[in-house]
Design an enzyme around this catalytic site. Structure first.
Site, short mmCIF file in Angstrom:
data_model
loop_
_atom_site.label_atom_id
_atom_site.label_comp_id
_atom_site.label_asym_id
_atom_site.label_seq_id
_atom_site.Cartn_x
_atom_site.Cartn_y
_atom_site.Cartn_z
N SER A 1 -12.75 -3.71 1.18
CA SER A 1 -12.93 -3.08 2.49
C SER A 1 -14.41 -2.78 2.72
CB SER A 1 -12.14 -1.77 2.57
OG SER A 1 -10.76 -2.01 2.53
N LYS B 1 -4.85 6.27 8.56
CA LYS B 1 -5.93 6.62 7.63
C LYS B 1 -6.82 7.65 8.30
CE LYS B 1 -9.01 4.56 4.25
NZ LYS B 1 -9.58 3.33 3.69
N ARG C 1 0.85 -1.19 0.00
CA ARG C 1 0.00 0.00 0.00
C ARG C 1 0.88 1.24 0.00
NH1 ARG C 1 -2.39 3.40 4.08
NH2 ARG C 1 -4.51 4.07 3.52
#
Length: 205
Positions: free
Chosen positions: A108, A137, A39
């Protein structure tokens, strides 16, 4: 490739900067990580493909799959084992069609509404969370807590991995909620010894 969600590592370029991405990931794999998701929201496709190819080569023979976050084109170009997408990323059916039937595909999910709308057929697993608020996040949904996680897991038609601020001391509660495993970023990547940090999740106190 067999999918073992028990300890799912999500990489963070900033946290891995010291020892390096490949070194951090391989130390974590030695400690017991079972899935690696690459990521990097800020890398170009070219940079991410290069990172993915280096990781794929390093992971060869380990049995640990490499999954790319969000970017279908990168997953295809790098020959990754799969793709993980969010609610606002690539369409699930399109991703499956491009990846083919053998690749791993995860999605997700934060809410019961999202669960109710999804078609599980193209998917292999769900990432459920955040369990807790997390600095990795900033635009995440409201934290679920373990009670909320358990409710989502119970309603899920697919195996699930929990994510969001989880540490080694949360392994038992996560399993009790019904999730197959934990997805971890800072609790492994942000430590001076990723191998030991990963091992702590595999043998929690």
């Amino acid at each position: 490739m067999r999918l073992d969600l028990s300890l799912y590592l999500v990489t963070d370029r900033g946290l891995c900067a010291g020892p390096g991405l490949v070194e951090t990931v391989m130390a974590a794999v030695r400690g017991g990580v079972t899935v690696v998701q690459l990521r990097d929201k800020h890398a170009s496709d070219v940079e991410l493909i290069d990172q993915a190819r280096r990781l794929k080569a390093a992971l060869y023979g380990s049995g640990v799959p490499l999954i790319i976050n969000d970017r279908l084109e990168v997953a295809l170009a790098a020959g990754a084992d799969g793709l993980h997408i969010g609610q606002d990323d690539c369409d699930v059916a399109r991703a499956r069609a491009a990846l083919g039937p053998e690749a791993i595909l995860g999605l997700s999910v934060q809410t019961h509404d999202q669960l109710a709308r999804l078609d599980p057929a193209p998917l292999d697993y769900l990432g459920l969370g955040p369990v807790f608020a997390t600095p990795s996040k900033h635009d995440h949904a409201a934290p679920l807590g373990f009670e909320g996680l358990a409710a989502l897991v119970a309603a899920s038609p697919l195996p699930s991995v929990a994510i969001g601020g989880l540490k080694a001391e949360h392994v038992a509660a996560t399993r009790d909620a019904g999730a197959r495993g934990l997805a971890v970023i800072s609790a492994i990547c942000g430590t001076p010894d990723p191998e030991a940090a990963a091992r702590a999740f595999r043998s929690p106190r």
